[in-house]
Design an enzyme around this catalytic site. Structure first.
Site, short mmCIF file in Angstrom:
data_model
loop_
_atom_site.label_atom_id
_atom_site.label_comp_id
_atom_site.label_asym_id
_atom_site.label_seq_id
_atom_site.Cartn_x
_atom_site.Cartn_y
_atom_site.Cartn_z
CE LYS A 273 8.90 7.71 11.16
NZ LYS A 273 10.10 8.95 11.00
CD GLN B 86 9.85 12.23 11.93
OE1 GLN B 86 9.86 10.81 12.12
NE2 GLN B 86 9.45 12.48 10.41
CG ASP C 297 15.63 8.85 8.22
OD1 ASP C 297 13.95 7.31 7.68
OD2 ASP C 297 15.42 9.10 8.97
#
Ligand code: NAP
Length: 246
Positions: free
Chosen positions: A14, A58, A81
């Protein structure tokens, strides 16, 4: 958080993608024993910063932390997200700012190969909040007839063998075998698993399934890069929304 090797790989990918598209990114690699309060404080600080447009925690988090509370602490406008309940609700209604990266990446792939979803039998194996459920919802929004299979599904192989579009998000290496796939089906492999030799593989037994399909995604190289591309797209959208740019 902590030292999960898969998380390390995902975060690095990422960060690389951010560099490639010209986004500034900051990583906070917190030690395993970090408290819930410390993590929530960090999220709140980032929520308040005007120069941060997207926040991603994460997962998975270490067991002593409440991942739901942490996700809910993220400002929904910065939730790139799309895991926050506000964003999940908007997706159900079909009126969203962000779509969750993996299912949206799959839809993008279907669109770019002109694969029609409307009227098709779509089977999603897996019902997680981050992949299976939103994947099913996006296929439904495009008028697919959707079946969701999970660990309690009876006759799973038969259900899968009816699918025009089969999406595997199970987390079991090579779970989908040739007899579970209809001739000419489109097979999307979301899995990121390790085989008996520790090699990265998907949820689909690619070598034995590929000749039956009209389309099939490989692992690595299929859904994974699409997930990251969608994350970049969501971040750009978040920056535009926060700055009233069209
Ligand atoms: P998860 O939360 O573990 O969910 C797995 C789902 O599979 C559950 O709904 C579970 O059913 C179902 N399942 C497990 N065993 C089954 C069985 N024997 N038969 C039928 N269904 C079964 O996993 P996830 O987070 O959705 O991730 C799934 C896979 O996608 C993993 O390999 C993960 O690494 C990968 N992934 C890839 C990306 C990417 O960017 N490519 C992104 C996210 C995840 P129950 O609900 O009944 O337990």
């Amino acid at each position: 958080m902590g030292d999960d090797p898969a998380s390390r790989v995902y975060v690095n990918n990422k960060k690389k993608a951010c560099e490639a598209v010209g986004f500034m990114s900051e990583e906070y690699a917190l030690p395993e024993h970090t408290s819930q309060e410390e993590l929530l404080n960090l999220v709140n600080t980032l929520n308040k910063r005007d120069d941060i447009n997207g926040i991603l925690v994460q997962l998975p988090l270490p067991k002593h932390l409440d991942d739901k509370a942490v996700i809910e602490a993220i400002d929904p406008k910065k939730d790139v997200d799309a895991f926050h309940a506000v964003n999940v609700g908007k997706i159900m209604l079909g009126e969203y700012d962000f779509l969750p990266c993996t299912p949206a990446g799959v839809m993008e792939m279907l669109h770019s190969y002109n694969i029609e979803v409307s009227g098709k039998n779509c089977v999603v194996i897996g019902r997680s909040n981050i992949v299976g459920k939103p994947m099913a919802m996006l296929l439904l929004h495009e008028n697919g007839t959707v079946t969701i299979c999970h660990s309690r599904t009876r006759n799973l192989a038969e259900a899968c063998a009816q699918a025009d579009i089969l999406v595997a998000a199970v987390g079991i290496p090579k779970f989908v075998k040739a007899h579970m796939v209809k001739e000419g089906a489109v097979v999307i492999d979301v899995g990121m698993d390790r085989d008996e030799n520790g090699k990265l593989c998907g949820d689909v037994d690619f070598e034995n399934v590929k000749d039956k399909c009209s389309f099939i995604t490989p692992v690595p190289g299929g859904v994974g890069p699409m997930t990251i591309a969608t994350l970049m797209k969501n971040t750009l959208k978040a920056a535009k929304l926060q700055n009233n740019v069209k």
